[in-house]
Each structure stands twice: as structure tokens, then as C-alpha cells.
Scaffold this active site. Structure first.
Site, PDB file in Angstrom:
ATOM      1  N   HIS A 231      29.263 -89.880  -1.516  1.00 47.68           N
ATOM      2  CA  HIS A 231      28.210 -89.520  -2.470  1.00 47.68           C
ATOM      3  C   HIS A 231      26.851 -89.403  -1.772  1.00 47.68           C
ATOM      4  CE1 HIS A 231      26.278 -89.568  -6.509  1.00 47.68           C
ATOM      5  NE2 HIS A 231      25.281 -90.144  -5.843  1.00 47.68           N
ATOM      6  N   GLU A 232      26.496 -90.420  -1.005  1.00 50.40           N
ATOM      7  CA  GLU A 232      25.186 -90.415  -0.359  1.00 50.40           C
ATOM      8  C   GLU A 232      25.109 -89.378   0.759  1.00 50.40           C
ATOM      9  OE1 GLU A 232      22.772 -91.847  -1.658  1.00 50.40           O
ATOM     10  OE2 GLU A 232      23.893 -93.087  -3.077  1.00 50.40           O
TER      11      GLU A 232
ATOM     12  N   HIS B  74      24.000 -86.154  -0.728  1.00 48.83           N
ATOM     13  CA  HIS B  74      22.542 -86.086  -0.862  1.00 48.83           C
ATOM     14  C   HIS B  74      21.888 -85.801   0.492  1.00 48.83           C
ATOM     15  CE1 HIS B  74      22.525 -87.299  -4.982  1.00 48.83           C
ATOM     16  NE2 HIS B  74      22.885 -88.551  -4.771  1.00 48.83           N
TER      17      HIS B  74
END
Length: 449
Positions: free
Chosen positions: A31-32, A35
Site C-alpha cells: 500500500h505505502e 503511494h
């Protein structure tokens, strides 16, 4: 009490925690990274990529000037971009003011980047979760293939007390005079099973080495425990995958449908099960629990269940599938998780199903341990399901979540200016309060449900 008696439970607890940390770390990292990498591609500088919170255990700075670190508390993570005041991407007014002197430097901040860059960077986290899940599901479909049609026996399960003349590689043509339908036609398969005589042994017409012959074999769906659901009555009572349930309250049974009927008829009252476990007889007592199950039309139905998955007397042979078919299957599974989750949440809000269906960290940790104990495939599949759920949760329009930031950006796109710093600060506080309240509620479910 002997202190050594606590060692198995302690070891099980450590295994559960370790499984949970591994699953969560993989999901958070993906997920990170979404980003981070999309932000970098969009020209936004990431100052910190952190896996975990709290004191830093390890860190290094890469050639782009980003500090990669692993922190002590492994229950989450964040990317801090230039101009962020915290992990939730709050605005660092001083840093933004300082960067505003140089338009190039301001462009590298999260809050000075164009709207499209900010939107893409925020949306990338959940999207990477969905993509990871689709890749995992597709890889599993490609690796394990699809059930061969016509039905072919891959391996057999030995049913206690029943002699079987079936062999691996047999193509099953008929069972007790009933023609075997395509394994892909669910309605026809259900009708076929319902038409079978309920006897411990059945007549099978099979094709073996090019020749057709009649052989004897066990009932197609015996009272066999293929798997046990985590946090279920069966799990708490000690049932295990591979068990055969041979009796309920002193009455002999041999089919899974008989077990299901007795469980539903008990109406939540305690049942005493006779269990054949590798030739030894065990006696277990459990009480069925109300379970809300998703239906094909998107609704939910409530039934009494003990939390076991039944199996056939065989594992079917499989055949390879193409990459395109595997990708389609993986994408369909991601969509199924999303649609079921949204439907379930809607039914909980309206009161149609119990809010006990919402699990918190304890429930997820227990499920992580249970899936890991069932083998790598189950654990990897669980990570993919959880990754989809995390991606979906982050898209909810709650301030402090990715979905909340996207709502702010949508407002900016429509109005032509972002919400005021004061409004964002108030909304972020409300969002964090909502998230904490939800976490407390889910934790209470873990304890009291």
C-alpha cells in the site's frame, strides 16, 4: 499446575502474532509503496518510507534522498512527503512557506504539486492493494489450474469402514445410474448430488485406461472435515481438517448433509460429536452459532453453523489454464471480495445482519494464524483477501483515510480552490475520531461476540 502446560498455548500465541505481523507488513508495504512510487513518478519527493511506527530499528537513505526505515511497532506504516507535517499528510505550514520561495521546490511538496499528481499519489495506495490481490489470485489460478472436465479423480480420501475400488486417474461417468454433469455447471451438479441414493456405498461407472467398468466407492460427500473455519464452534471444540464425523448425539451419520441437518435442527443447543481421527475415536461437544452467509444475489442469510467445510471423497484432477483465463479469474475474485464486503457493510448498517461480522485486530490475528497453519496457499490467499479489504477500507470517504483526501481533491477540482486549512484540520480530527471509534467497536466485537 505445571508451568510447562502453558508452553503450547504460548507457542500458539507467538505463531498467531507472527502470522498477523507478516500478513499486515506485506499489505502495508504494498500500500505505502503505491503511494511512494506514484508520488515519485509524479514529481513529489518522499522524505520517509516507514514500515511500522515508533522507535526506528533500522534505516537507510537512498540516492533519491528518501529515508527507508523499519520501526518497532509493526502495525501499519506511512510515507511522509515533503511538506507533510505528519503521517496523515497534514500540511507543514512552515515548510510550505519556506518552499514557496522556490517554485521548483514547492512543486516537489505534496501540497504544492498539481491536483492530478496529488490525486494519483493518494489513489495509488488502495489501487496497489487491489493489483497485488489480483496478481496473487491470478498466480494461484495459473499454478493450480481448473478442475478437469469430464470429472477425473486426482487423489482419493480414505473413508473409515468403506472399501473403495476407485483409483486416481479414473474418469467418473455415472454414479448409481446418474450421469455426471459438467463440473462447471453448478445447478446441474447440485441436482445430480440431490438425486443420489443416501447409502454408505455407491456404484460408479468409470473410464480407466480407455475401458469402462463398474466399481464400488463411498458416498460422494461423506461427513468429512476438509477445513475448519477460524474462530468457530468447531475450532474452539478442537475439530481438525481430516476428521470424519461419524455420529451426532449417539446417532450414526455418514454424509455431510446429515451433519448439516442435525446442526440446523439443534437450534443452537449443544451437540455431542463422535469423530474418527486417523483411526482413533474422539468425542467432542460444541454448540452451533448463528452465521450470516452471503448469497448469490448479494443478500445475506442466517443459518446455524459449526464452522466446518465439507469435502468430496476425492480431490479432482486439474488442467492448466492460460494466462488470460488466470487474470480474468484473479480480477473476478477481487471484485467478489469488494462486492461482498460492501454488501455486508450495508446489511450491518441497516441491521439486517449482526455487527459481529465486523472483526477487529484480535479476530484478524486469529484468522492469520489459522490460515498460516493450513499451509502456504491458504495463508497467501488470505493475505490477498485482506489486501483487498484494506484497499477498500482506505477508499472510504473519511478524513485521514485516502478516500477522505480524494474527497478534498474532488472539492478542489469543482470549486477551484482547496478547503481552508482550518476546515481540513477540523475534518481530519473528526475523521481520526471516527477511525478510533471504529477500531474500539471492532475490538469489542473480538472480545464479546
Amino acid at each position: 499446575m505445571d508451568a510447562l502446560s502453558f508452553l503450547p498455548q504460548f507457542g500458539g500465541l507467538l505463531y498467531t502474532i507472527a502470522s498477523f505481523v507478516v500478513a499486515l507488513s506485506v499489505i502495508v508495504a504494498v500500500h505505502e509503496y503505491g503511494h511512494y512510487i506514484v508520488g515519485r513518478w509524479s514529481g513529489i519527493h518522499a522524505e520517509v518510507f516507514s514500515l511500522g511506527f515508533g522507535p526506528v530499528l533500522w534505516s537507510r537513505v537512498d540516492k533519491h534522498g528518501t529515508r527507508w526505515q523499519v520501526a518497532l511497532l509493526p502495525f501499519g506504516g506511512y510515507v511522509k512527503f515533503l511538506g507533510d507535517s505528519d503521517a496523515a499528510s497534514g500540511k507543514d505550514v512552515d515548510a510550505i512557506t519556506k518552499a514557496a520561495v522556490d517554485p521548483t521546490e514547492l512543486r516537489r511538496t505534496m501540497h504544492g504539486a498539481p491536483l492530478w499528481a496529488r490525486s494519483a499519489t493518494v489513489a495509488a495506495g488502495p489501487m496497489f492493494n487491489f493489483v497485488m490481490s489480483a496478481i496473487v489470485f491470478s498466480a494461484l489460478a495459473f499454478s493450480y489450474g481448473t478442475v478437469r472436465d469430464p470429472l477425473t479423480i486426482g487423489s482419493l480420501i480414505e473413508v473409515p469402514g468403506i472399501e473403495s475400488e476407485l483409483r486416481p486417474g479414473d474418469e467418473v461417468l455415472e454414479v448409481s445410474g446418474q450421469k455426471v454433469p459438467s463440473v462447471k455447471d453448478r445447478d446441474a451438479w447440485s441436482a445430480f448430488r440431490a438425486a443420489l441414493p443416501v447409502t454408505p456405498s455407491l456404484d460408479y461407472l468409470v473410464r480407466r485406461d480407455g475401458a469402462e467398468l463398474e466399481v464400488q466407492g463411498p458416498y460422494l460427500s461423506p461427513s468429512y472435515v476438509q477445513a475448519v473455519a477460524p474462530r468457530s464452534a468447531a475450532s474452539d471444540a478442537g475439530l481438525r481438517g481430516g476428521d470424519f464425523i461419524t455420529g451426532v448425539d449417539g446417532d450414526d451419520i455418514f454424509t455431510f448433509d446429515q451433519l448439516k441437518e442435525r446442526v440446523e435442527a439443534a437450534d443452537g443447543q449443544a451437540l455431542t460429536l463422535s469423530v474418527d481421527r486417523q483411526g482413533a475415536t474422539e468425542t467432542l461437544t460444541l454448540s452451533p452459532r448463528r452465521t450470516d452467509e452471503p448469497q448469490a444475489d448479494g443478500s445475506f442469510a442466517s443459518h446455524w453453523r459449526i464452522g466446518v467445510v465439507g469435502g468430496q471423497i476425492y480431490e479432482p484432477a486439474t488442467e492448466a489454464v492460460g494466462i488470460g483465463t488466470a487474470i480474468a479469474s484473479g480480477s473476478a475474485q477481487v471484485w467478489a471480495v469488494i462486492s461482498t464486503s460492501v454488501s455486508g457493510l450495508g446489511h450491518m448498517i441497516t441491521g439486517a445482519i449482526s455487527t459481529c461480522n465486523l472483526s477487529g485486530p484480535i479476530g484478524i490475528a486469529e484468522t492469520s494464524g489459522a490460515m498460516a497453519s493450513q499451509g502456504p496457499e491458504s495463508f497467501i490467499r488470505f493475505i490477498a483477501v485482506l489486501s483487498t479489504a484494506v484497499g477498500l477500507l482506505n477508499l472510504f470517504p473519511i478524513p485521514a483515510l485516502d478516500g477522505g483526501h480524494l474527497v478534498f481533491y474532488a472539492y478542489e477540482a469543482v470549486v477551484g480552490r482547496p478547503p481552508s486549512d482550518r476546515a481540513i484540520q477540523v475534518l481530519m480530527t473528526l475523521g481520526i475520531t471516527m477511525i478510533l471509534s471504529l477500531m474500539v467497536f471492532a475490538l469489542a466485537n473480538d472480545i464479546f461476540c
